[in-house]
Design a protein around this motif. Structure first.
Motif, PDB file in Angstrom:
ATOM      1  N   TYR A  12      37.752  12.024   2.267  1.00  8.45           N
ATOM      2  CA  TYR A  12      37.722  13.314   1.582  1.00  8.45           C
ATOM      3  C   TYR A  12      37.449  14.418   2.592  1.00  8.45           C
ATOM      4  CZ  TYR A  12      36.679  16.958  -1.786  1.00  8.45           C
ATOM      5  OH  TYR A  12      36.697  18.118  -2.521  1.00  8.45           O
ATOM      6  N   LYS A  45      36.519   5.169  -4.939  1.00  7.35           N
ATOM      7  CA  LYS A  45      35.726   5.460  -3.741  1.00  7.35           C
ATOM      8  C   LYS A  45      34.917   4.234  -3.316  1.00  7.35           C
ATOM      9  CE  LYS A  45      32.058   8.053  -4.083  1.00  7.35           C
ATOM     10  NZ  LYS A  45      31.200   9.240  -4.291  1.00  7.35           N
ATOM     11  N   LYS A 104      38.721   5.602   0.497  1.00  6.97           N
ATOM     12  CA  LYS A 104      39.537   4.926  -0.504  1.00  6.97           C
ATOM     13  C   LYS A 104      40.657   4.190   0.227  1.00  6.97           C
ATOM     14  CE  LYS A 104      38.717   8.237  -4.273  1.00  6.97           C
ATOM     15  NZ  LYS A 104      39.344   9.087  -5.331  1.00  6.97           N
ATOM     16  N   TRP A 110      41.582  13.975  -0.831  1.00  6.76           N
ATOM     17  CA  TRP A 110      41.531  12.680  -0.151  1.00  6.76           C
ATOM     18  C   TRP A 110      42.816  12.512   0.653  1.00  6.76           C
ATOM     19  CZ3 TRP A 110      37.401   9.325  -0.142  1.00  6.76           C
ATOM     20  CH2 TRP A 110      36.375   9.608  -1.049  1.00  6.76           C
TER      21      TRP A 110
END
Length: 269
Positions: free
Chosen positions: A50, A136, A120, A85
């Motif tokens: 992120y 996550k 992720k 992300w």
């Protein structure tokens, strides 16, 4: 002639050692991903992190760790953005060696300074065009192993990979001492026992700090390397009675820089 022979022996010895090591700093954080229930080896996998500000930029791929992909595949990963992300291997500005290309073992490895703590997993099925992303994940281990189920993208951390950490640490220690003793021979510093013991203590201490403070790995590495060089120089200045302070200082800097550069280049190869 003797110096040339010594250099050749040193280089051959280094090449013969596993290269996924960065001498003075020891083990690197890593994430090994195993995939189950994926029916094709024609896939791409990456870790997504992120970074909302980086996600807004569009300056082209910045690939560091040779992920084994074509330019088109790199672009494909680069363009993906899931509400901030983004791809850690192609656009997040991380020092990360990535193994993104599909393989028959369904096993991909990611590691180095930029190994994320929170991430992720994204898998692109090249046969169907389907793209799946996991929830996550928080990395709990220094060298983490996870298994992701392609059907539902659920991720389980399967092993505490302490064996890998210890093996790499031992190789790093051996490689550091080998290189610095080789350079000491070239410099004719003598005091080889002092050099070996000093490197043993400094390398083990630094490795322990890097593993303990893994969440600030790069910062600890930089500070630790500076302290290691300073501590080694102090010991050598006090113990080396047969060579000048200037030569001792030059040796210390050359030896430490060499261990970093040589193993860094080998890591990239």
């Amino acid at each position: 002639m003797k110096k040339i022979m010594l250099l050749l022996i040193l280089i051959i010895s280094i090449i013969a050692i596993p290269v996924n090591v960065f001498a003075d700093s020891g083990p690197k954080p890593s994430i090994d991903v195993k995939i189950k229930n994926l029916k094709t080896k024609n896939y791409i996998i990456d870790l997504f992190v992120y970074d909302k500000e980086m996600a807004k930029k569009d300056e082209g791929p910045a690939v560091f760790g040779n992920p084994g992909l074509t330019d088109d595949e790199i672009q494909e990963l680069y363009k993906l953005n899931y509400d901030g992300w983004i791809s850690a291997s192609t656009r997040a500005g991380r020092i990360l060696f990535s193994d993104c290309k599909g393989n028959a073992e369904y096993h991909n490895q990611f590691g180095y300074f930029g190994t994320p703590e929170v991430y992720k997993i994204v898998i692109i099925n090249k046969d169907t065009g389907e793209i799946k992303i996991s929830k996550k994940i928080v990395r709990k281990e220094f060298n983490s192993e996870v298994t992701v189920d392609y059907n539902n993208m659920k991720v389980v951390e399967t092993n505490i990979n302490i064996v890998k950490t210890l093996i790499v640490a031992a190789i790093a220690l051996f490689l550091t001492i080998l290189i610095e003793l080789g350079i000491a021979l070239l410099f004719k510093t003598k005091n080889y026992t002092t050099i070996a013991i000093t490197n043993l203590i400094s390398n083990v201490s630094l490795q322990a700090l890097l593993i303990i403070f893994t969440s600030n790995y790069l910062l600890v590495f930089i500070i630790g390397e500076i302290l290691v060089i300073g501590a080694e120089l102090l010991v050598y200045l006090l113990r080396f009675k047969n060579i000048s302070k200037a030569k001792t200082t030059i040796y210390t800097l050359v030896a430490n820089i060499a261990t970093i550069l040589v193993t860094f280049l080998l890591y990239m190869i």
